[in-house]
Design a protein around this motif. Structure first.
Motif, short mmCIF file in Angstrom:
data_model
loop_
_atom_site.label_atom_id
_atom_site.label_comp_id
_atom_site.label_asym_id
_atom_site.label_seq_id
_atom_site.Cartn_x
_atom_site.Cartn_y
_atom_site.Cartn_z
N MET A 1 24.15 -29.84 42.43
CA MET A 1 23.73 -28.49 42.07
C MET A 1 22.29 -28.24 42.49
O MET A 1 21.66 -27.27 42.13
CB MET A 1 23.88 -28.26 40.57
N GLY A 504 19.38 -21.99 36.32
CA GLY A 504 19.04 -23.39 36.14
C GLY A 504 17.54 -23.61 36.03
O GLY A 504 16.73 -22.78 36.45
N TYR A 585 25.75 -23.02 38.34
CA TYR A 585 25.01 -22.93 37.07
C TYR A 585 25.07 -21.50 36.53
O TYR A 585 25.15 -21.27 35.32
CB TYR A 585 23.56 -23.35 37.28
N TYR A 588 28.14 -21.16 34.60
CA TYR A 588 27.95 -21.75 33.27
C TYR A 588 27.26 -20.77 32.33
O TYR A 588 27.71 -20.54 31.19
CB TYR A 588 27.12 -23.03 33.40
N SER A 609 32.29 -22.74 37.68
CA SER A 609 31.33 -22.97 36.60
C SER A 609 31.43 -24.36 35.99
O SER A 609 32.53 -24.89 35.80
CB SER A 609 31.58 -21.95 35.47
N TRP A 613 28.88 -30.33 30.15
CA TRP A 613 28.01 -31.16 31.00
C TRP A 613 28.48 -32.61 31.11
O TRP A 613 27.99 -33.35 31.98
CB TRP A 613 26.56 -31.07 30.51
N THR A 621 22.67 -33.81 35.63
CA THR A 621 22.87 -33.60 34.20
C THR A 621 21.89 -34.41 33.36
O THR A 621 21.24 -33.90 32.45
CB THR A 621 24.31 -33.96 33.80
#
Length: 716
Positions: A1, A504, A585, A588, A609, A613, A621
């Motif tokens: 990511m 993020g 992100y 999410y 998404s 985590w 993460t």
């Protein structure tokens, strides 16, 4: 990511000119800067009265222009010199001087040099050669094949095998997936080897993925046949074992590899080597598994011994430092670090001693633009006191005489002459389309090359954008936001609003630059759009980002909810029609907005998404969340699944079937939870697609979003 930004720079054949084009030439006559021919002449592409393109060499001292007839760039010359039927692509390797190219075709390597009549085939086997890289002296080519590292000596017409233990789980000079995605970046295309300046050695990563769990994707498109196809890859999720990595230095002549003596039993990340200019030592960055302590080690490539020459630690997290400039005079290196809460520049010697702190400001340096070792000056980009701006600065290598070279609110894109005597400043702001201006080394204006005229604003056909500040509910942060209003905007009417998010840590999107008046689909269809950067976006330094430590999702929703409340105070906002959308992100955050943040947003589109985590890769993460067993409550509170019972509104979930980054498993877990609680939602699967896609399905993807907003906001 990992979000990365890269620019394509092109060298063109005019006295070694470096090209970094700023704005393309327009039909309205706006010129395009091609670059600098030398320290006092720049090249400008303009449109003649008959519509043809012309290239002029302009003397920065006098302003005198001379036409460059039959202008061709080095890229043009190389491309036009290729034998008939041969082309190159982004997977191929072009030499720094643009005189030669290594082409990967049909799993083999071909070499061509300008002036020769044909391309020469270098390899003749059934195995695929990957990531060719030409040595600095242009006489060798490094590449990987079946997990091993090879070198082709162009002088000897000979392939040299450097390593011999490559296998399904072991790679030499080839990165594991998690290193590619989160450390080296996607632009690396998995390459994990680095030529020495003298072209006699190669540093490379040796990776053992044996202990990394395998994740399986199931390809079910009709083209995969009636039984489908399984695709397996080593993918370490949060808490999983990492690949075992070490750094080797191979001597091309002898074929011997010397291993840097890092402890392989220590769970750590190893990357981003930097050679000393004399090719005698290699600096490597080591980051511990907890990602809160970074070390630079300087290794002896003859013995493998090393010493720590730099370190920094933080209670939350630190990251690899990618912006490192190695001084050609052998005195040391310059790095950009958040060690004092803001991104600043530091000049260190190879002995580990700080030679000078070059900047010490409460705002962010964003790039090292140029180091003039002769004049002892460092040119760098930084936000200045307004975080949405971008300016050019200069400072001495002793940290003295710092000078801001650009002025005026907005984003300044600059091209510096080879010796730093002049620069071209192309700038704009959200309120001004800007100009292109020639300036001297102290930032004084010499001439305006082009001034963009302010277009006429017709409310019936145009949309406008506005840069605003929104205060967080705790009063600590003034979040920058850009609002774009629809055509025929009337403050007395009520409008739906869509948030566009990524969200993020350290991933701010709001910038003070010209957006123009041409409306996009949303503005054409009566929808207000807004982009907001929260406290952890980078605008407020590392202290702002540190709020996110061990609690992803908490502050995004808190700050974005404050933005919604701010919008509720506007007479033109329909509080029942507020949507949000984002991917990865941003997906999410969208899912969290309609669950944890239910009541603030009514509609959302969540693309590919993360929903829990525990399902994403360990490097990204754990940087923010630590390992799952060390932060059980934090993982629970950061999971979308925890808040499914609070879900309200309408959510469209979209995912690529073969997403090898954020696995479809994320959406499946959320879908299952929504179904179990009888919560209505929409879902669209994109067969065969990965983490974002183009082609025909991209057209459907865009139209599908438009249909969703039209249906949700207007009942059409």
């Amino acid at each position: 990511m990992k979000r990365s930004l890269f620019t394509l720079s092109v060298l063109i054949a005019f006295s070694g000119v470096f090209v970094l084009g700023q704005r393309p030439v327009s039909s309205q006559g706006q010129p395009r800067l091609l670059g600098w021919a030398d320290d006092t002449h720049y090249l400008l592409q303009t449109i003649n009265s008959n519509g043809s393109l012309a290239v002029n060499s302009v003397d920065a001292r006098t302003g005198k222009r001379s036409v460059v007839s039959d202008f061709k760039s080095d890229m043009d010359i190389l491309r036009n010199s290729l034998p008939a039927g041969i082309t190159f692509s982004r997977e191929d390797e072009i030499s720094d001087d643009f005189r030669s190219v290594v082409i990967v075709r049909n799993k083999d390597l071909w070499y061509f040099r300008v002036g020769e009549e044909k391309a020469w085939q270098l390899t003749f086997d059934n195995d695929e050669e990957k990531n060719p890289k030409i040595s600095p002296d242009g006489k060798k080519v490094g590449y990987t094949k079946n997990g091993d590292l090879y070198v082709y000596d162009l002088s000897l017409n000979k392939e040299i095998r450097i390593t011999n233990d490559g296998s399904e789980n072991i790679y030499n000079g080839w990165a594991s997936w998690v290193y590619y995605e989160e450390i080296l970046g996607r632009s690396s295309r998995y390459a994990a080897f680095w030529w020495s300046p003298d072209s006699k050695k190669i540093a490379y990563l040796h990776t053992d993925d044996t202990q990394v769990p395998v994740y399986t994707l199931n390809a079910l498109k009709s083209s995969e046949g009636s039984r489908g196809r399984l695709e397996k890859a080593h993918y370490p999720k949060a808490g999983d074992p990492n690949p075992v990595v070490k750094m080797g230095v191979a001597d091309i002549a002898s074929g011997e590899t010397i291993w840097v003596k890092t402890d392989e039993s220590v769970d750590q990340y190893i990357a981003w080597p930097s050679w000393t200019p004399d090719s005698k030592k290699l600096m490597i960055q080591l980051l511990n598994r907890d990602q809160n302590e970074l070390k630079f080690i300087l290794s002896d490539i003859v013995t493998g011994d090393f010493q720590v020459i730099y370190s920094e630690a933080r209670q939350t997290w630190v990251e690899f430092i990618e912006d490192v400039y190695v001084m050609n005079d052998g005195s040391g290196y310059i790095l950009r670090s958040y060690k004092n809460d803001w991104s600043n520049l530091y000049y260190y010697g190879w002995d580990g001693l700080l030679r000078a702190q070059l900047t010490n400001d409460s705002w962010n340096v964003t790039d090292i633009e140029k180091v003039n070792e002769k004049s002892r000056d460092v040119f760098f980009k930084a936000t200045g006191s307004e975080s949405t701006d971008s300016h050019l600065y200069k400072v001495g290598l002793d940290g003295k005489n710092k000078l801001q070279l650009t002025e005026g609110a907005g984003r300044h894109n600059t091209d510096i002459s080879p010796s730093g005597s002049y620069f071209i400043d192309t700038y704009s702001s959200i309120d001004d389309p800007g100009a292109m201006e020639l300036k001297d080394k102290r930032g004084r204006s010499i001439s305006v090359i082009y001034k963009s005229s302010m277009p006429e604003f017709d409310p019936a056909t145009c949309s406008r954008s506005e840069l605003v500040k929104i205060t967080t509910s705790d009063g600590l942060f003034q979040m920058p936001a850009i609002i774009t209003y629809p055509v025929n905007f009337d403050e007395k009417s009520k409008y739906p609003v869509v948030f566009s998010v990524y969200g993020g840590p350290g991933s701010g999107n709001v910038k003070n630059s010209w957006n123009g008046y041409k409306p996009q689909w949303y503005a054409e269809n009566g929808i207000v759009t807004i982009s907001v950067d929260h406290r952890g976006s980078g605008h407020f330094g590392k202290k702002g980002m540190d709020y996110f430590y061990r609690s992803l999702g908490k502050w995004e929703i808190s700050d974005y909810s404050d933005a919604v409340k701010w919008l509720w105070g506007k007479p033109w906002v329909d509080s029942d029609r507020i949507g949000i959308t984002g991917g990865s992100y941003g997906g999410y955050v969208t899912c969290m907005a309609l669950t944890k943040g239910a009541g603030y947003w009514s509609f959302g589109i969540a693309d590919f998404s993360v929903t829990d985590w525990r399902l994403y890769d360990n490097i990204y993460t754990e940087r923010f969340m630590d390992m799952p067993l060390d932060n059980i409550e934090g993982y629970r509170e950061s999971s979308v699944l925890t808040y499914v019972d609070s879900y309200k509104g309408k959510l469209l979930i979209r995912h690529g079937e073969m997403d090898d980054n954020v696995h479809l498993q994320n959406s499946i877990w959320l879908i299952s939870a929504l179904q179990d609680m009888n919560k209505p939602f929409e879902f669209m699967l994109y067969p065969g697609e990965r983490h974002g896609w183009g082609g025909p399905k991209r057209v459907f993807y865009v139209d599908e979003a438009h249909r969703f907003w039209t249906r949700s906001f207007f009942g059409k």
